[in-house]
Every structure is written in C-alpha cells, then in structure tokens.
Motif scaffolding. Sequence first.
Motif, PDB file in Angstrom:
ATOM      1  N   ASN A  15       0.859  -1.180   0.000  1.00  0.00           N
ATOM      2  CA  ASN A  15       0.000   0.000   0.000  1.00  0.00           C
ATOM      3  C   ASN A  15       0.897   1.232   0.000  1.00  0.00           C
ATOM      4  O   ASN A  15       1.979   1.206   0.576  1.00  0.00           O
ATOM      5  N   ASN A  44       4.577   0.144  -3.254  1.00  0.00           N
ATOM      6  CA  ASN A  44       3.907   0.260  -4.552  1.00  0.00           C
ATOM      7  C   ASN A  44       3.961  -1.086  -5.266  1.00  0.00           C
ATOM      8  O   ASN A  44       4.630  -2.020  -4.807  1.00  0.00           O
ATOM      9  N   ASP A  63      -3.199  -3.014  -2.299  1.00  0.00           N
ATOM     10  CA  ASP A  63      -4.063  -1.924  -2.743  1.00  0.00           C
ATOM     11  C   ASP A  63      -4.056  -1.933  -4.271  1.00  0.00           C
ATOM     12  O   ASP A  63      -3.033  -2.189  -4.895  1.00  0.00           O
ATOM     13  N   LEU A  64      -5.183  -1.676  -4.879  1.00  0.00           N
ATOM     14  CA  LEU A  64      -5.253  -1.690  -6.338  1.00  0.00           C
ATOM     15  C   LEU A  64      -4.946  -0.340  -6.960  1.00  0.00           C
ATOM     16  O   LEU A  64      -4.612  -0.260  -8.135  1.00  0.00           O
ATOM     17  N   ASN A  65      -5.047   0.735  -6.190  1.00  0.00           N
ATOM     18  CA  ASN A  65      -4.875   2.076  -6.727  1.00  0.00           C
ATOM     19  C   ASN A  65      -3.663   2.747  -6.069  1.00  0.00           C
ATOM     20  O   ASN A  65      -3.783   3.363  -5.022  1.00  0.00           O
ATOM     21  N   MET A  66      -2.475   2.582  -6.711  1.00  0.00           N
ATOM     22  CA  MET A  66      -1.236   3.139  -6.164  1.00  0.00           C
ATOM     23  C   MET A  66      -0.451   3.832  -7.273  1.00  0.00           C
ATOM     24  O   MET A  66      -0.677   3.591  -8.457  1.00  0.00           O
ATOM     25  N   HIS A  67       0.517   4.640  -6.854  1.00  0.00           N
ATOM     26  CA  HIS A  67       1.412   5.307  -7.796  1.00  0.00           C
ATOM     27  C   HIS A  67       2.486   4.329  -8.268  1.00  0.00           C
ATOM     28  O   HIS A  67       2.643   3.253  -7.711  1.00  0.00           O
ATOM     29  N   ASN A  70       0.275   0.098 -10.169  1.00  0.00           N
ATOM     30  CA  ASN A  70      -0.864  -0.251  -9.323  1.00  0.00           C
ATOM     31  C   ASN A  70      -0.992  -1.755  -9.136  1.00  0.00           C
ATOM     32  O   ASN A  70      -0.244  -2.533  -9.729  1.00  0.00           O
ATOM     33  N   GLN A  73      -1.581  -3.856 -12.426  1.00  0.00           N
ATOM     34  CA  GLN A  73      -0.393  -3.999 -13.266  1.00  0.00           C
ATOM     35  C   GLN A  73       0.614  -4.973 -12.657  1.00  0.00           C
ATOM     36  O   GLN A  73       1.237  -5.743 -13.386  1.00  0.00           O
TER      37      GLN A  73
END
Length: 75
Positions: A15, A44, A63-67, A70, A73
């Motif tokens: 995360n 990440n 977490d699916l939404n990271m810088h 993600n 990917q």
Amino acid sequence: LLKKAQPKLVCLVVNDDLLSIIMLESMLLQYCGIQPEHVHRANNGLEAYQMAMQMDYDLILMDLNMHTMNGFQSC
C-alpha cells in the motif's frame, strides 16, 4: 473469526499509505497470529512485484490504486 495462522506463514502488505499498512499489519499480527518478522511491506506495485520474484509469499494483501505501478499492473 479468523483461525490462528501457521507461525511460518509469510505475508506481503502492499500500500502507498503508511497508515493502511500499519493497520493491516496489526490485524495480521493480532487476529491471525502471524509473527512480526513474517509480515513484509512494499510501498507500490513495482516494489511488490520485485519482492514477489525473490520470495514465495503465502498471502499478498495489495491496494489496487497506487502510484508507480498499481495492483492490477503488478499482478
């Protein structure tokens, strides 16, 4: 509730939010009985991907939404 995990169960928590990582680690330690040295962190998806190539994890919480990269990917 969750059953106690095997002591050698190795987990990766991924995360980009430190508070979320700490919360998930706390839950793994308290409710699943996983040893602190068996809970690893990544910030990440790229870091998680590189760590997963080096070690076989029994559980990866991501977490699916990271810088950077993600969760979608990196999977």
